[in-house]
Scaffold this motif. Structure first.
Motif, PDB file in Angstrom:
ATOM      1  N   THR A   3       0.847  -1.179   0.000  1.00  0.00           N
ATOM      2  CA  THR A   3       0.000   0.000   0.000  1.00  0.00           C
ATOM      3  C   THR A   3       0.885   1.232   0.000  1.00  0.00           C
ATOM      4  N   PRO A   4       0.676   2.180  -0.925  1.00  0.00           N
ATOM      5  CA  PRO A   4       1.496   3.388  -0.900  1.00  0.00           C
ATOM      6  C   PRO A   4       1.173   4.228   0.337  1.00  0.00           C
ATOM      7  N   VAL A   5       2.194   4.860   0.875  1.00  0.00           N
ATOM      8  CA  VAL A   5       2.036   5.714   2.053  1.00  0.00           C
ATOM      9  C   VAL A   5       2.129   7.160   1.593  1.00  0.00           C
ATOM     10  N   THR A   6       1.056   7.924   1.822  1.00  0.00           N
ATOM     11  CA  THR A   6       1.037   9.335   1.465  1.00  0.00           C
ATOM     12  C   THR A   6       1.008  10.145   2.743  1.00  0.00           C
ATOM     13  N   CYS A   7       1.943  11.084   2.867  1.00  0.00           N
ATOM     14  CA  CYS A   7       2.033  11.908   4.070  1.00  0.00           C
ATOM     15  C   CYS A   7       1.972  13.377   3.704  1.00  0.00           C
ATOM     16  N   TYR A   8       1.071  14.073   4.345  1.00  0.00           N
ATOM     17  CA  TYR A   8       1.003  15.516   4.195  1.00  0.00           C
ATOM     18  C   TYR A   8       1.489  16.194   5.454  1.00  0.00           C
ATOM     19  N   ASP A   9       1.371  15.513   6.568  1.00  0.00           N
ATOM     20  CA  ASP A   9       1.816  16.014   7.857  1.00  0.00           C
ATOM     21  C   ASP A   9       2.645  14.904   8.494  1.00  0.00           C
ATOM     22  N   SER A  10       3.931  15.122   8.685  1.00  0.00           N
ATOM     23  CA  SER A  10       4.820  14.058   9.157  1.00  0.00           C
ATOM     24  C   SER A  10       4.481  13.577  10.566  1.00  0.00           C
ATOM     25  N   SER A  11       3.803  14.397  11.373  1.00  0.00           N
ATOM     26  CA  SER A  11       3.461  13.951  12.722  1.00  0.00           C
ATOM     27  C   SER A  11       2.391  12.865  12.698  1.00  0.00           C
ATOM     28  N   SER A  12       1.573  12.835  11.651  1.00  0.00           N
ATOM     29  CA  SER A  12       0.530  11.810  11.578  1.00  0.00           C
ATOM     30  C   SER A  12       0.880  10.719  10.580  1.00  0.00           C
ATOM     31  N   CYS A  13       2.025  10.805   9.959  1.00  0.00           N
ATOM     32  CA  CYS A  13       2.423   9.849   8.956  1.00  0.00           C
ATOM     33  C   CYS A  13       2.977   8.597   9.622  1.00  0.00           C
ATOM     34  N   ALA A  14       2.525   7.481   9.168  1.00  0.00           N
ATOM     35  CA  ALA A  14       3.019   6.215   9.695  1.00  0.00           C
ATOM     36  C   ALA A  14       2.866   5.140   8.627  1.00  0.00           C
ATOM     37  N   VAL A  15       3.655   4.116   8.766  1.00  0.00           N
ATOM     38  CA  VAL A  15       3.547   2.993   7.856  1.00  0.00           C
ATOM     39  C   VAL A  15       2.338   2.182   8.289  1.00  0.00           C
ATOM     40  N   PRO A  16       1.427   1.825   7.364  1.00  0.00           N
ATOM     41  CA  PRO A  16       0.259   1.025   7.739  1.00  0.00           C
ATOM     42  C   PRO A  16       0.676  -0.268   8.415  1.00  0.00           C
ATOM     43  N   ALA A  17      -0.146  -0.746   9.345  1.00  0.00           N
ATOM     44  CA  ALA A  17       0.180  -1.943  10.118  1.00  0.00           C
ATOM     45  C   ALA A  17       0.456  -3.144   9.222  1.00  0.00           C
ATOM     46  N   SER A  18      -0.280  -3.274   8.141  1.00  0.00           N
ATOM     47  CA  SER A  18      -0.086  -4.420   7.252  1.00  0.00           C
ATOM     48  C   SER A  18       1.265  -4.372   6.554  1.00  0.00           C
ATOM     49  N   ASP A  19       1.837  -3.182   6.403  1.00  0.00           N
ATOM     50  CA  ASP A  19       3.126  -3.044   5.719  1.00  0.00           C
ATOM     51  C   ASP A  19       4.309  -3.075   6.674  1.00  0.00           C
ATOM     52  N   LYS A  20       4.064  -3.031   7.980  1.00  0.00           N
ATOM     53  CA  LYS A  20       5.176  -2.970   8.921  1.00  0.00           C
ATOM     54  C   LYS A  20       6.069  -4.198   8.813  1.00  0.00           C
ATOM     55  N   ARG A  21       5.490  -5.358   8.592  1.00  0.00           N
ATOM     56  CA  ARG A  21       6.322  -6.550   8.480  1.00  0.00           C
ATOM     57  C   ARG A  21       7.076  -6.570   7.160  1.00  0.00           C
ATOM     58  N   ASP A  22       6.550  -5.892   6.147  1.00  0.00           N
ATOM     59  CA  ASP A  22       7.220  -5.813   4.857  1.00  0.00           C
ATOM     60  C   ASP A  22       8.273  -4.709   4.825  1.00  0.00           C
ATOM     61  N   PRO A  24      10.339  -3.237   7.658  1.00  0.00           N
ATOM     62  CA  PRO A  24      10.860  -3.008   9.019  1.00  0.00           C
ATOM     63  C   PRO A  24      11.805  -1.817   9.097  1.00  0.00           C
ATOM     64  N   LEU A  25      12.587  -1.580   8.056  1.00  0.00           N
ATOM     65  CA  LEU A  25      13.496  -0.440   8.078  1.00  0.00           C
ATOM     66  C   LEU A  25      12.747   0.879   7.961  1.00  0.00           C
ATOM     67  N   ALA A  26      11.682   0.888   7.197  1.00  0.00           N
ATOM     68  CA  ALA A  26      10.873   2.106   7.069  1.00  0.00           C
ATOM     69  C   ALA A  26      10.228   2.447   8.408  1.00  0.00           C
ATOM     70  N   SER A  27       9.743   1.431   9.088  1.00  0.00           N
ATOM     71  CA  SER A  27       9.131   1.659  10.395  1.00  0.00           C
ATOM     72  C   SER A  27      10.161   2.218  11.374  1.00  0.00           C
ATOM     73  N   LEU A  28      11.348   1.650  11.358  1.00  0.00           N
ATOM     74  CA  LEU A  28      12.415   2.130  12.226  1.00  0.00           C
ATOM     75  C   LEU A  28      12.819   3.558  11.862  1.00  0.00           C
ATOM     76  N   LEU A  29      12.884   3.833  10.585  1.00  0.00           N
ATOM     77  CA  LEU A  29      13.225   5.174  10.124  1.00  0.00           C
ATOM     78  C   LEU A  29      12.209   6.202  10.611  1.00  0.00           C
ATOM     79  N   TRP A  30      10.919   5.900  10.459  1.00  0.00           N
ATOM     80  CA  TRP A  30       9.883   6.831  10.926  1.00  0.00           C
ATOM     81  C   TRP A  30       9.962   7.050  12.425  1.00  0.00           C
TER      82      TRP A  30
END
Length: 83
Positions: A3-22, A24-30
């Motif tokens: 699922t593409p992640v679109t962020c307009y406000d970085s404070s509310s931007c997060a990787v969707p739960a279904s993509d967290k396992r796919d 892991p580095l993006a989640s850590l980066l955020w």
């Protein structure tokens, strides 16, 4: 398919739960981006506190000594750091 992640406000931007396992580095980066932003904001607030006049400090119930002590605190001396 991811699922593409679109962020307009970085404070509310997060990787969707279904993509967290796919992603892991993006989640850590955020997570680290949020931490760094928090520390930048904390530094800015502490600097502004030190720049307040004595009258403004009295309005918020602080002395000059308390404001200076707060401004000198290191970034890791913050409850938000441990979250």
């Amino acid at each position: 398919m991811r699922t593409p992640v679109t962020c307009y406000d970085s404070s509310s931007c997060a990787v969707p739960a279904s993509d967290k396992r796919d992603w892991p580095l993006a989640s850590l980066l955020w997570h680290w981006i949020r931490r760094v932003k928090h520390q930048v904001q904390l530094r800015r607030e502490r600097t502004q506190l030190q720049e307040l006049s004595d009258h403004q400090l009295r309005d918020i119930g602080l002395t000059r000594q308390q404001a200076n002590r707060e401004a000198r605190r290191p970034f890791w001396d913050d409850i938000g750091w441990r979250r």
